[in-house]
Design an enzyme around this catalytic site. Structure first.
Site, PDB file in Angstrom:
ATOM      1  N   GLY A  36      41.410  29.327 -12.000  1.00  0.00           N
ATOM      2  CA  GLY A  36      40.979  29.858 -10.587  1.00  0.00           C
ATOM      3  C   GLY A  36      39.538  29.694 -10.245  1.00  0.00           C
ATOM      4  N   CYS A  39      36.094  30.714  -6.599  1.00  0.00           N
ATOM      5  CA  CYS A  39      36.994  31.288  -5.435  1.00  0.00           C
ATOM      6  C   CYS A  39      37.730  32.573  -6.184  1.00  0.00           C
ATOM      7  CB  CYS A  39      37.754  30.353  -4.819  1.00  0.00           C
ATOM      8  SG  CYS A  39      38.724  31.017  -3.399  1.00  0.00           S
ATOM      9  N   GLU A 196      15.718  35.430   5.838  1.00  0.00           N
ATOM     10  CA  GLU A 196      16.125  34.302   6.180  1.00  0.00           C
ATOM     11  C   GLU A 196      14.810  33.256   6.348  1.00  0.00           C
ATOM     12  OE1 GLU A 196      18.918  32.106   5.860  1.00  0.00           O
ATOM     13  OE2 GLU A 196      17.419  30.559   6.597  1.00  0.00           O
ATOM     14  N   GLY A 265      21.838  29.447  -1.596  1.00  0.00           N
ATOM     15  CA  GLY A 265      22.675  28.039  -1.541  1.00  0.00           C
ATOM     16  C   GLY A 265      23.159  28.108  -2.856  1.00  0.00           C
ATOM     17  N   ARG A 266      24.383  26.971  -3.097  1.00  0.00           N
ATOM     18  CA  ARG A 266      24.850  26.789  -4.364  1.00  0.00           C
ATOM     19  C   ARG A 266      24.705  25.260  -4.670  1.00  0.00           C
ATOM     20  NH1 ARG A 266      28.226  30.697  -6.365  1.00  0.00           N
ATOM     21  NH2 ARG A 266      29.168  28.873  -7.424  1.00  0.00           N
ATOM     22  N   ASP A 306      33.223  21.395  -4.566  1.00  0.00           N
ATOM     23  CA  ASP A 306      31.442  21.676  -4.427  1.00  0.00           C
ATOM     24  C   ASP A 306      30.743  20.700  -5.249  1.00  0.00           C
ATOM     25  OD1 ASP A 306      32.616  23.885  -3.031  1.00  0.00           O
ATOM     26  OD2 ASP A 306      31.650  25.321  -4.556  1.00  0.00           O
ATOM     27  N   ALA A 314      36.460  26.470  -0.160  1.00  0.00           N
ATOM     28  CA  ALA A 314      37.509  26.253  -0.981  1.00  0.00           C
ATOM     29  C   ALA A 314      38.597  25.098  -0.107  1.00  0.00           C
ATOM     30  CB  ALA A 314      37.972  27.681  -1.265  1.00  0.00           C
ATOM     31  N   HIS A 437      51.449  37.615  24.409  1.00  0.00           N
ATOM     32  CA  HIS A 437      50.524  38.919  24.998  1.00  0.00           C
ATOM     33  C   HIS A 437      51.304  40.021  24.473  1.00  0.00           C
ATOM     34  CE1 HIS A 437      47.978  41.067  27.812  1.00  0.00           C
ATOM     35  NE2 HIS A 437      49.087  41.947  28.101  1.00  0.00           N
TER      36      HIS A 437
HETATM   37  P1  NAI Z   1      24.148  28.804   2.482  1.00  0.00           P
HETATM   38  O1  NAI Z   1      23.601  27.727   2.461  1.00  0.00           O
HETATM   39  O2  NAI Z   1      25.174  29.261   3.452  1.00  0.00           O
HETATM   40  O3  NAI Z   1      22.809  29.881   2.851  1.00  0.00           O
HETATM   41  C1  NAI Z   1      21.478  29.864   2.197  1.00  0.00           C
HETATM   42  C2  NAI Z   1      20.674  30.448   3.205  1.00  0.00           C
HETATM   43  O4  NAI Z   1      19.350  30.659   2.355  1.00  0.00           O
HETATM   44  C3  NAI Z   1      20.095  29.360   4.228  1.00  0.00           C
HETATM   45  O5  NAI Z   1      20.290  30.128   5.277  1.00  0.00           O
HETATM   46  C4  NAI Z   1      18.610  29.159   3.880  1.00  0.00           C
HETATM   47  O6  NAI Z   1      18.013  28.906   4.892  1.00  0.00           O
HETATM   48  C5  NAI Z   1      18.298  30.226   3.421  1.00  0.00           C
HETATM   49  N1  NAI Z   1      17.146  30.041   2.183  1.00  0.00           N
HETATM   50  C6  NAI Z   1      17.084  29.233   1.370  1.00  0.00           C
HETATM   51  N2  NAI Z   1      15.718  29.236   0.875  1.00  0.00           N
HETATM   52  C7  NAI Z   1      15.150  30.668   1.068  1.00  0.00           C
HETATM   53  C8  NAI Z   1      14.144  31.318   0.893  1.00  0.00           C
HETATM   54  N3  NAI Z   1      13.415  30.869  -0.223  1.00  0.00           N
HETATM   55  N4  NAI Z   1      13.893  32.384   1.535  1.00  0.00           N
HETATM   56  C9  NAI Z   1      14.957  32.719   2.430  1.00  0.00           C
HETATM   57  N5  NAI Z   1      15.934  32.182   2.888  1.00  0.00           N
HETATM   58  C10 NAI Z   1      16.179  31.003   2.279  1.00  0.00           C
HETATM   59  O7  NAI Z   1      24.394  29.316   0.881  1.00  0.00           O
HETATM   60  P2  NAI Z   1      24.891  30.687   0.236  1.00  0.00           P
HETATM   61  O8  NAI Z   1      24.944  31.820   1.530  1.00  0.00           O
HETATM   62  O9  NAI Z   1      24.290  30.937  -0.948  1.00  0.00           O
HETATM   63  O10 NAI Z   1      26.452  30.288   0.171  1.00  0.00           O
HETATM   64  C11 NAI Z   1      26.718  28.908  -0.982  1.00  0.00           C
HETATM   65  C12 NAI Z   1      27.884  28.282  -0.377  1.00  0.00           C
HETATM   66  O11 NAI Z   1      28.991  29.232  -0.562  1.00  0.00           O
HETATM   67  C13 NAI Z   1      27.762  27.967   1.320  1.00  0.00           C
HETATM   68  O12 NAI Z   1      27.731  26.313   1.309  1.00  0.00           O
HETATM   69  C14 NAI Z   1      28.999  28.576   1.632  1.00  0.00           C
HETATM   70  O13 NAI Z   1      29.547  27.614   2.361  1.00  0.00           O
HETATM   71  C15 NAI Z   1      29.884  28.899   0.531  1.00  0.00           C
HETATM   72  N6  NAI Z   1      30.583  30.131   0.579  1.00  0.00           N
HETATM   73  C16 NAI Z   1      31.593  30.290   1.677  1.00  0.00           C
HETATM   74  C17 NAI Z   1      32.172  31.446   1.941  1.00  0.00           C
HETATM   75  C18 NAI Z   1      33.339  31.413   3.097  1.00  0.00           C
HETATM   76  O14 NAI Z   1      33.799  30.426   3.168  1.00  0.00           O
HETATM   77  N7  NAI Z   1      33.563  32.555   3.576  1.00  0.00           N
HETATM   78  C19 NAI Z   1      31.541  32.628   1.298  1.00  0.00           C
HETATM   79  C20 NAI Z   1      30.540  32.311   0.541  1.00  0.00           C
HETATM   80  C21 NAI Z   1      30.014  31.372   0.153  1.00  0.00           C
END
Ligand code: NAI
Length: 461
Positions: A36, A39, A196, A265-266, A306, A314, A437
């Site tokens: 799995g 995710c 951020e 980020g990842r 990824d 996902a 509606h």
């Molecule tokens: P992300 O790329 O979405 O966000 C990371 C954030 O950290 C960015 O806004 C960046 O500007 C900021 N950042 C980077 N370095 C920093 C620093 N030194 N100080 C402060 N801010 C900083 O990455 P996130 O949230 O870790 O998620 C990873 C991945 O997992 C994403 O690509 C996301 O799409 C995916 N994900 C998707 C979900 C969903 O579809 N609902 C749920 C959770 C994750």
């Protein structure tokens, strides 16, 4: 000799393996961890389970407005953790039986490529005509904030609510993970601060909706600091002292916290795969490069999800898995899809297609329609009237370019917008379609009507 070996059984990997088996290939799926992937085990699913639990606390309070008064909810974090695990177990068990039911052989162990048609799993040699790499991603690192399971946590450890709710939680990164955990822990009682680096949370997303979401989250009690970066931290008697700096201007400040969530980020997981030996190319960020069939520069070796490229979602991985499997089975298949994205804050934030800024960059003149959930009967009955839908079309030919939704049910509403974009629909197509509606979906229709100055439930401007 297998026709296909899939490395990794996350959403991308298990989709690829099942589809390939459906297409008649002899398939094995290799998994070093839990079936799995991220995710199901430590990502989408457990997060959503906890978001639901945390949201229920809030809803219990909100019910007083319509005359249902509950006594103060009792929080049992151990039980919450058990429930989260029960949901995860049901789904991972489901994936294992789907693999089995489709005739996919599940091999537990760590796979290493030894040639274009050879692999080693924990030392055992396997042969496959084709291989799909679906090894996913892991939390990205930030110097000075190495996860230690105590002071600095990643999303994986943060899911363990039963370990306790920190009084003050500092989240580094205002992206998807940062905001979803901010929502969970804020509801569970932490004082949450999100830091951020960029000038808005969710960089790249529609600034108008992000501004509104920022306001809503602040109202919920989440502190948000943008244009700021974390520099270092120290543990003292009073908890953690985190030094932060303004990105522009360099002013520094110290924030107090009890725990830090690192969510910047990842990064793709390729270590130990032995890509170099086979000559599989990666890009400058370490993602495996592929063509539109998800095939790498080495014929017969595919990469999906990824590990292949952003966005790290996902459902993108799932689709890429289906494309790679079909192509590996000799069918025509290519990835060329609209990819919706959802952030599970409350309200949810979902989008598909272009933002206005992206359209302008391409020199397209845009027409924009909006509809606020405050004018929606269904939203009012649900006590969820915050947010807005924004529909963007090409001003010259009415073709839809993008839809951005901040509001209740956005994660489901975005599917209609995605279909519309896939079908090359116009804003008029959305506006002329009869929507039931009272629903949340009719607000999408009204946003499209507003684009032509013809929404009924708002004064069109
Ligand atoms: P992300 O790329 O979405 O966000 C990371 C954030 O950290 C960015 O806004 C960046 O500007 C900021 N950042 C980077 N370095 C920093 C620093 N030194 N100080 C402060 N801010 C900083 O990455 P996130 O949230 O870790 O998620 C990873 C991945 O997992 C994403 O690509 C996301 O799409 C995916 N994900 C998707 C979900 C969903 O579809 N609902 C749920 C959770 C994750």
């Amino acid at each position: 000799m297998y026709d296909l070996i899939v490395i990794g059984t996350g959403p991308g990997g298990y989709h690829a393996a099942i589809r390939a088996a459906q297409l008649g290939l002899k398939v094995a799926a290799v998994e070093a961890g839990a079936v799995g992937g991220v995710c199901l085990n430590v990502g989408c699913i457990p997060t959503k389970a906890l978001l639901h639990a945390a949201e229920t606390l809030e809803n219990a309070k909100k019910a007083a407005e319509f005359g249902l008064v509950f006594s103060e909810p009792q929080r049992d974090l151990t039980k919450m953790g058990k429930w989260r695990d029960k949901v995860v177990k049901k789904l991972t068990g489901g994936v294992a039986s789907l693999l089995k039911g489709n005739g996919v052989e599940l091999i537990k162990g760590f796979a290493r490529l030894t040639g274009p048609h050879e692999l080693e799993v924990d030392g055992k040699k396997l042969e496959a005509k084709k291989t799909i790499i679906a090894t996913g991603s892991k939390p990205a690192a930030l110097a000075g904030f190495e996860p230690d399971g105590e002071n600095v946590l990643t999303s994986t450890e943060m899911l363990r609510v039963e370990s306790g709710v920190p009084e003050r939680l500092l989240i580094i990164g205002g992206g998807v993970i940062g905001l979803e955990f901010a929502s969970i822990y804020n509801r569970l009682g932490s004082k949450v601060t999100v830091l951020e680096y960029e000038k808005q949370i969710l960089p790249g997303s529609d600034p108008e909706l992000v501004k509104l979401l920022t306001r809503i989250l602040k109202k919920q009690g989440v502190e948000i600091r943008t244009g700021a970066k974390a520099v270092s931290y120290q543990r003292g008697k009073e908890g953690l002292a985190v030094s932060i700096e303004a990105v522009k201007g360099g002013e520094s400040e110290v924030l107090a916290a009890d725990q830090i969530l690192l969510a910047v980020g990842r990064a793709p997981v390729t270590a130990g795969l032995n890509l170099e030996a086979v000559g599989v190319r990666t890009d400058e960020r370490g993602f495996i490069s592929t063509n539109e069939h998800m095939e790498t520069n080495v014929a017969g070796v595919y990469a999906i999800g990824d590990v292949a490229r952003p966005p790290l979602l996902a459902h993108k991985a799932m689709k890429e898995g289906l494309v790679a499997a079909a192509h590996a089975a000799g069918k025509p298949a290519a990835f060329d899809q609209q990819i919706p994205a959802v952030v599970y804050t409350n309200p949810e934030f979902a989008s598909v297609g272009m933002t206005e800024a992206a359209a302008k960059e391409r020199g397209i003149k845009t027409a924009v329609g909006r509809f606020p959930f405050s004018a929606s009967g269904r939203a009012l009955t649900l006590q969820q009237s915050e947010g807005v839908i924004k529909v963007i079309a090409d001003a010259e030919n009415d073709l839809l370019l993008g839809v951005h939704i901040l509001g209740p049910g956005a994660s489901d509403l975005i599917a209609e917008a995605t279909l519309a974009l896939e079908m090359a629909a116009t804003a008029s197509d959305l506006a002329l379609t009869v929507h039931p509606h009272p629903t949340l979906s009719e607000n999408l229709m009204e946003a499209a009507e507003n684009l032509h100055g013809q929404a009924i439930h708002v004064i069109n401007r």
